[in-house]
Motif scaffolding. Structure first.
Motif, PDB file in Angstrom:
ATOM      1  N   PHE A 168      15.516  -2.431 -54.236  1.00  0.00           N
ATOM      2  CA  PHE A 168      15.214  -2.209 -55.669  1.00  0.00           C
ATOM      3  C   PHE A 168      16.183  -2.991 -56.561  1.00  0.00           C
ATOM      4  O   PHE A 168      17.328  -3.239 -56.195  1.00  0.00           O
ATOM      5  CB  PHE A 168      15.219  -0.711 -55.994  1.00  0.00           C
ATOM      6  N   PRO A 169      15.695  -3.403 -57.754  1.00  0.00           N
ATOM      7  CA  PRO A 169      16.449  -4.328 -58.610  1.00  0.00           C
ATOM      8  C   PRO A 169      17.825  -3.816 -59.022  1.00  0.00           C
ATOM      9  O   PRO A 169      18.751  -4.614 -59.194  1.00  0.00           O
ATOM     10  CB  PRO A 169      15.563  -4.478 -59.858  1.00  0.00           C
TER      11      PRO A 169
ATOM     12  N   ASP B  48      -2.173  -8.775 -51.099  1.00  0.00           N
ATOM     13  CA  ASP B  48      -0.905  -9.529 -51.191  1.00  0.00           C
ATOM     14  C   ASP B  48       0.205  -8.577 -50.748  1.00  0.00           C
ATOM     15  O   ASP B  48       0.886  -7.956 -51.576  1.00  0.00           O
ATOM     16  CB  ASP B  48      -0.634  -9.971 -52.630  1.00  0.00           C
ATOM     17  N   LEU B  49       0.378  -8.442 -49.437  1.00  0.00           N
ATOM     18  CA  LEU B  49       1.216  -7.342 -48.949  1.00  0.00           C
ATOM     19  C   LEU B  49       2.704  -7.542 -49.224  1.00  0.00           C
ATOM     20  O   LEU B  49       3.246  -8.626 -49.021  1.00  0.00           O
ATOM     21  CB  LEU B  49       0.972  -7.113 -47.450  1.00  0.00           C
ATOM     22  N   PHE B  50       3.328  -6.472 -49.665  1.00  0.00           N
ATOM     23  CA  PHE B  50       4.779  -6.385 -49.907  1.00  0.00           C
ATOM     24  C   PHE B  50       5.271  -7.346 -50.986  1.00  0.00           C
ATOM     25  O   PHE B  50       6.473  -7.536 -51.152  1.00  0.00           O
ATOM     26  CB  PHE B  50       5.571  -6.595 -48.603  1.00  0.00           C
ATOM     27  N   GLY B  51       4.336  -7.985 -51.735  1.00  0.00           N
ATOM     28  CA  GLY B  51       4.738  -8.850 -52.840  1.00  0.00           C
ATOM     29  C   GLY B  51       4.534 -10.326 -52.589  1.00  0.00           C
ATOM     30  O   GLY B  51       4.890 -11.149 -53.426  1.00  0.00           O
ATOM     31  N   GLN B  52       3.943 -10.664 -51.436  1.00  0.00           N
ATOM     32  CA  GLN B  52       3.668 -12.076 -51.132  1.00  0.00           C
ATOM     33  C   GLN B  52       2.161 -12.323 -51.144  1.00  0.00           C
ATOM     34  O   GLN B  52       1.401 -11.622 -50.475  1.00  0.00           O
ATOM     35  CB  GLN B  52       4.253 -12.449 -49.766  1.00  0.00           C
TER      36      GLN B  52
ATOM     37  N   THR C 121      -8.951  -9.673 -59.650  1.00  0.00           N
ATOM     38  CA  THR C 121      -7.641  -9.391 -59.072  1.00  0.00           C
ATOM     39  C   THR C 121      -7.246  -8.018 -59.590  1.00  0.00           C
ATOM     40  O   THR C 121      -7.361  -7.756 -60.791  1.00  0.00           O
ATOM     41  CB  THR C 121      -6.629 -10.461 -59.519  1.00  0.00           C
ATOM     42  N   THR C 122      -6.818  -7.136 -58.680  1.00  0.00           N
ATOM     43  CA  THR C 122      -6.561  -5.757 -59.107  1.00  0.00           C
ATOM     44  C   THR C 122      -5.082  -5.409 -59.059  1.00  0.00           C
ATOM     45  O   THR C 122      -4.347  -5.862 -58.184  1.00  0.00           O
ATOM     46  CB  THR C 122      -7.329  -4.750 -58.227  1.00  0.00           C
ATOM     47  N   LEU C 123      -4.663  -4.589 -60.031  1.00  0.00           N
ATOM     48  CA  LEU C 123      -3.276  -4.145 -60.129  1.00  0.00           C
ATOM     49  C   LEU C 123      -3.220  -2.621 -60.089  1.00  0.00           C
ATOM     50  O   LEU C 123      -4.152  -1.952 -60.540  1.00  0.00           O
ATOM     51  CB  LEU C 123      -2.670  -4.604 -61.461  1.00  0.00           C
ATOM     52  N   SER C 124      -2.091  -2.114 -59.599  1.00  0.00           N
ATOM     53  CA  SER C 124      -1.796  -0.684 -59.676  1.00  0.00           C
ATOM     54  C   SER C 124      -0.505  -0.510 -60.460  1.00  0.00           C
ATOM     55  O   SER C 124       0.429  -1.292 -60.284  1.00  0.00           O
ATOM     56  CB  SER C 124      -1.604  -0.102 -58.271  1.00  0.00           C
ATOM     57  N   PHE C 125      -0.463   0.508 -61.315  1.00  0.00           N
ATOM     58  CA  PHE C 125       0.781   0.827 -62.034  1.00  0.00           C
ATOM     59  C   PHE C 125       1.377   2.137 -61.527  1.00  0.00           C
ATOM     60  O   PHE C 125       2.092   2.831 -62.257  1.00  0.00           O
ATOM     61  CB  PHE C 125       0.515   0.905 -63.550  1.00  0.00           C
ATOM     62  N   TYR C 126       1.064   2.495 -60.295  1.00  0.00           N
ATOM     63  CA  TYR C 126       1.695   3.659 -59.649  1.00  0.00           C
ATOM     64  C   TYR C 126       3.211   3.544 -59.860  1.00  0.00           C
ATOM     65  O   TYR C 126       3.762   2.439 -59.804  1.00  0.00           O
ATOM     66  CB  TYR C 126       1.324   3.650 -58.159  1.00  0.00           C
ATOM     67  N   PRO C 127       3.894   4.670 -60.150  1.00  0.00           N
ATOM     68  CA  PRO C 127       5.291   4.589 -60.597  1.00  0.00           C
ATOM     69  C   PRO C 127       6.242   3.740 -59.744  1.00  0.00           C
ATOM     70  O   PRO C 127       7.177   3.151 -60.290  1.00  0.00           O
ATOM     71  CB  PRO C 127       5.726   6.061 -60.603  1.00  0.00           C
ATOM     72  N   THR C 128       6.032   3.661 -58.437  1.00  0.00           N
ATOM     73  CA  THR C 128       6.969   2.897 -57.604  1.00  0.00           C
ATOM     74  C   THR C 128       6.588   1.423 -57.446  1.00  0.00           C
ATOM     75  O   THR C 128       7.297   0.671 -56.777  1.00  0.00           O
ATOM     76  CB  THR C 128       7.071   3.515 -56.192  1.00  0.00           C
ATOM     77  N   LYS C 129       5.478   1.001 -58.048  1.00  0.00           N
ATOM     78  CA  LYS C 129       5.116  -0.429 -57.966  1.00  0.00           C
ATOM     79  C   LYS C 129       6.095  -1.250 -58.804  1.00  0.00           C
ATOM     80  O   LYS C 129       6.827  -0.697 -59.637  1.00  0.00           O
ATOM     81  CB  LYS C 129       3.670  -0.629 -58.448  1.00  0.00           C
ATOM     82  N   ASN C 130       6.092  -2.560 -58.671  1.00  0.00           N
ATOM     83  CA  ASN C 130       7.079  -3.378 -59.402  1.00  0.00           C
ATOM     84  C   ASN C 130       6.953  -3.197 -60.913  1.00  0.00           C
ATOM     85  O   ASN C 130       7.956  -3.228 -61.618  1.00  0.00           O
ATOM     86  CB  ASN C 130       6.939  -4.856 -59.034  1.00  0.00           C
ATOM     87  N   LEU C 131       5.728  -3.023 -61.412  1.00  0.00           N
ATOM     88  CA  LEU C 131       5.522  -2.607 -62.802  1.00  0.00           C
ATOM     89  C   LEU C 131       4.875  -1.225 -62.748  1.00  0.00           C
ATOM     90  O   LEU C 131       3.672  -1.108 -62.538  1.00  0.00           O
ATOM     91  CB  LEU C 131       4.627  -3.606 -63.559  1.00  0.00           C
ATOM     92  N   GLY C 132       5.695  -0.189 -62.911  1.00  0.00           N
ATOM     93  CA  GLY C 132       5.216   1.179 -62.713  1.00  0.00           C
ATOM     94  C   GLY C 132       5.112   1.945 -64.015  1.00  0.00           C
ATOM     95  O   GLY C 132       5.967   1.833 -64.895  1.00  0.00           O
TER      96      GLY C 132
ATOM     97  N   ALA D  54      -2.010  -5.106 -55.914  1.00  0.00           N
ATOM     98  CA  ALA D  54      -1.264  -3.909 -56.325  1.00  0.00           C
ATOM     99  C   ALA D  54       0.241  -4.081 -56.119  1.00  0.00           C
ATOM    100  O   ALA D  54       1.039  -3.466 -56.810  1.00  0.00           O
ATOM    101  CB  ALA D  54      -1.758  -2.689 -55.541  1.00  0.00           C
ATOM    102  N   GLN D  55       0.626  -4.937 -55.148  1.00  0.00           N
ATOM    103  CA  GLN D  55       2.052  -5.078 -54.821  1.00  0.00           C
ATOM    104  C   GLN D  55       2.645  -6.412 -55.261  1.00  0.00           C
ATOM    105  O   GLN D  55       3.798  -6.699 -54.927  1.00  0.00           O
ATOM    106  CB  GLN D  55       2.233  -4.907 -53.289  1.00  0.00           C
TER     107      GLN D  55
END
Ligand SMILES: *Cc1c(COP(=O)(O)O)cnc(C)c1O
Length: 369
Positions: free
Chosen positions: A349-350, A132-136, A178-189, A159-160
């Protein structure tokens, strides 16, 4: 005016009291791995993403590796995926001994062009791994239909895209995992590495639980060869503090994207393309990614005006030295190759101020004069 690509400090300061207290409480408890906080996070994130089960793991990359293993994918199996993504997607496939098979992109969304997938299916194909690239979100309905008709697994690299929906459905409703990443710069980091696998399948969930803790079925009983891939409690409490604010943060990104779309509409044309958003897609803009035919010049110009930007991603996977053994060459995926030369992600960024955003838009206009 300085405009960074992200401001993790601002995000921390807004929740500092709560996060500091939660981290200290973990240290005082003396319990650092798994435990009640991690389980609570697994339940809350699974519910947020529309899945029955969540299993915390050490990274987004591990979430992909463990998903593939839990779905029975291994040596010699073919997995259809995108050549335009962060390296972890292809790497996970290669790490389990499977063979990445690429399909070109949709120029407008940067996601897999689903109309090209069936041509790539062979008797050895076992799974599709879209990003789901760039959040889409990639097109879940079409992808799950193809998977059902051909007896393939569907593993979503989300992840994104945590918080995105498609026709009202959150990211983890369809697919095997479905896989998620919590790398610090992800939307939920997190404040370190972390990841999670989501699934609606009880058996896959049980296999993932065993796999992420050395293949144990119960303490010191190893029913399979597993991994050491756990989510630590410090990361879990940071994520628990941030999760209630994720929707608001994603909405700020969406508002910023809508403003860019308005402010930059007049620049859109033969040189510059704004990011595309499909109908029914609730895009959470992990990145706001333009295409420009003079991308490198534009990036230097923005830098001269103290605006950060970044190229996600400069070299498609099929042209990476590590995957030369797959035998692909330049020209195999013309859209991925073109996009890699043209994309530029600009600040979204928000916490970005109105003045900062206006300055970015003005500077883009200045470049186009
Ligand atoms: C970040 C990312 C990953 C890997 O996540 P890590 O937590 O860094 O291992 C995988 N796929 C995509 C698309 C990503 O953006």
């Amino acid at each position: 005016m300085k405009v960074p690509l992200a401001d993790l400090q601002a995000q921390y300061l807004a929740l500092k009291g709560e996060i500091d207290a939660a981290i200290v409480a973990v240290i005082e408890s003396g319990s650092f791995i798994d435990g009640e906080k991690v389980q609570r996070l697994e339940r809350e994130i699974a519910a947020f993403c529309g899945a029955r089960f969540g299993v915390g793991v050490a990274s987004g990359t591990d979430a992909l590796v463990l998903s593939l293993v839990a779905c029975g994918i291994g040596v010699g199996d073919e997995v259809i995926t995108t050549p335009f993504t962060f390296g972890a997607t292809t790497e996970a496939i290669a790490l389990v001994g499977a063979i990445p098979v690429y399909v070109d992109l949709d120029l407008c969304t940067f996601n897999l062009d689903t109309s090209r997938i069936e041509q790539a299916i062979t008797p050895r194909t076992r799974a599709i791994l879209p990003v789901d690239l760039f959040g889409q979100m990639a097109d879940r309905a079409v992808l799950s239909d193809i998977c059902h008709r051909h007896g393939l697994r569907l593993i979503n690299d989300s992840a994104q895209s945590i918080g995105a929906t498609q026709n009202g459905q959150p990211i983890a409703v369809t697919g095997d995992t479905t896989t998620l990443s919590f790398y610090p710069t992800k939307n939920l980091g997190a404040y370190g590495d972390g990841g999670m696998v989501l699934t609606n399948d009880e058996e896959i969930a049980a296999r993932l639980r065993s796999l992420h803790a050395h293949g144990q079925s119960s303490y010191a009983h190893h029913e399979r060869i597993g991994y050491c891939s756990r989510l630590d409690t410090v990361q879990a409490v940071v994520l628990l503090a941030k999760l209630p604010h994720l929707t608001e943060a994603n909405d700020h990104r969406r508002r910023n994207a809508a403003r860019y779309n308005e402010m930059l509409a007049d620049l859109s044309g033969s040189e510059l393309a704004l990011p595309g958003c499909e109908k029914g897609s609730h895009h959470i803009y992990h990145q706001y990614t333009l295409r420009h035919t003079r991308r490198d010049e534009l990036q230097i110009f923005l830098k001269q005006h103290e605006i950060d930007s970044k190229v996600f991603y400069p070299l498609p996977m099929h042209l990476q030295p590590a995957y030369a053994y797959l035998g692909y060459q330049e020209g195999d995926f013309p859209i991925a190759e073109r996009v890699a030369k043209e994309v530029l992600s600009i600040p979204i960024f928000p916490e970005m101020s109105d003045a900062q955003q206006k300055f970015v838009a003005e500077t883009l206009h200045l470049f186009s004069l």
